[in-house]
Scaffold this motif. Structure first.
Motif, PDB file in Angstrom:
ATOM      1  N   THR A 182      40.625  33.470  33.399  1.00  0.00           N
ATOM      2  CA  THR A 182      41.087  34.752  32.858  1.00  0.00           C
ATOM      3  C   THR A 182      39.927  35.592  32.365  1.00  0.00           C
ATOM      4  N   SER A 183      38.935  34.969  31.762  1.00  0.00           N
ATOM      5  CA  SER A 183      37.747  35.713  31.307  1.00  0.00           C
ATOM      6  C   SER A 183      37.000  36.275  32.492  1.00  0.00           C
ATOM      7  N   SER A 202      38.191  36.933  35.495  1.00  0.00           N
ATOM      8  CA  SER A 202      38.953  38.000  36.162  1.00  0.00           C
ATOM      9  C   SER A 202      38.952  39.298  35.338  1.00  0.00           C
ATOM     10  N   SER A 203      38.954  39.206  34.014  1.00  0.00           N
ATOM     11  CA  SER A 203      38.910  40.421  33.198  1.00  0.00           C
ATOM     12  C   SER A 203      37.540  41.077  33.282  1.00  0.00           C
ATOM     13  N   ILE A 204      36.500  40.287  33.377  1.00  0.00           N
ATOM     14  CA  ILE A 204      35.151  40.853  33.546  1.00  0.00           C
ATOM     15  C   ILE A 204      35.043  41.541  34.910  1.00  0.00           C
ATOM     16  N   GLY A 249      37.486  42.731  36.639  1.00  0.00           N
ATOM     17  CA  GLY A 249      38.386  43.882  36.657  1.00  0.00           C
ATOM     18  C   GLY A 249      37.788  45.084  35.950  1.00  0.00           C
ATOM     19  N   SER A 250      36.943  44.861  34.948  1.00  0.00           N
ATOM     20  CA  SER A 250      36.350  45.970  34.218  1.00  0.00           C
ATOM     21  C   SER A 250      35.169  46.596  34.971  1.00  0.00           C
ATOM     22  N   LEU A 251      34.671  45.933  35.995  1.00  0.00           N
ATOM     23  CA  LEU A 251      33.544  46.475  36.765  1.00  0.00           C
ATOM     24  C   LEU A 251      34.021  47.414  37.778  1.00  0.00           C
TER      25      LEU A 251
END
Length: 183
Positions: free
Chosen positions: A174-175, A177-179, A181-183
């Motif tokens: 999850t960490s 994928s969130s990183i 996703g923010s790029l």
């Protein structure tokens, strides 16, 4: 050279003892005994050369009994004696379970996946070490107590570590994928 014997009386190993010293050491027919030529500990009554020790003095001949088939003296290597705690159904002592290896594995797994598991693993290591020390000193009661605690703490650390693996994988994915996703 005279055959030497090792005995376990009240959980404490003694020896080497000569044939004539065995009676004063408190040998009984059920005493665990080891001597050169034996693979494992056996009950004293199973060794034919020791049976005269269990007869009353009046039944023994007036001459000194000597064990037959005397072999050269050879002692078990120092520090490699088996550690015994309980008795099997046949009355012979059995070795205890050493939880040290599993406690170390639980600590490492706990460190990698779940810090709570690491704490229980460290407690398991300390108690496994205590148990081994008590067994080496011949204190089976304290050894069994420390060994029981080591087992419990080790199992808890392994469970926390096993539960921590999927949780760690979930947190990492999850960490990540969130990183991403923010790029």
């Amino acid at each position: 050279m005279e055959q030497k014997y090792f005995l376990i009386i009240d959980g404490v190993q003694s020896g080497p003892l000569g044939y004539n010293e065995l009676r004063s050491a408190g040998i009984t027919p059920d005493t665990p005994v080891w001597r050169t030529g034996l693979e494992n500990w056996v009950k004293a009554s199973t060794l034919p050369e020791l049976t005269p020790l269990f007869q009353p003095y009046s039944e023994q001949p007036y001459y000194s009994q000597q064990p037959y088939a005397q072999q050269p003296y050879a002692q078990q290597p120092y520090g490699q004696r088996p550690m015994y705690t309980r008795e099997a159904p046949n009355g012979l002592p059995i070795a205890h379970t050493n939880w040290m290896t599993w406690a170390i594995i639980g600590t490492i797994l706990g460190f990698l996946c779940c810090m709570i598991g690491m704490i229980f693993g460290i407690i398991g290591i300390v108690n496994a070490n205590k148990a081994n020390r008590f067994y080496n000193e011949g204190n089976a009661t304290m050894g069994d107590s420390a060994n029981s605690t080591a087992r419990t703490m080790t199992i808890i650390s392994l469970v926390f570590g096993a539960l921590g693996i999927p949780a760690s994988i979930y947190i990492l994915t999850t960490s990540f994928s969130s990183i991403m996703g923010s790029l």
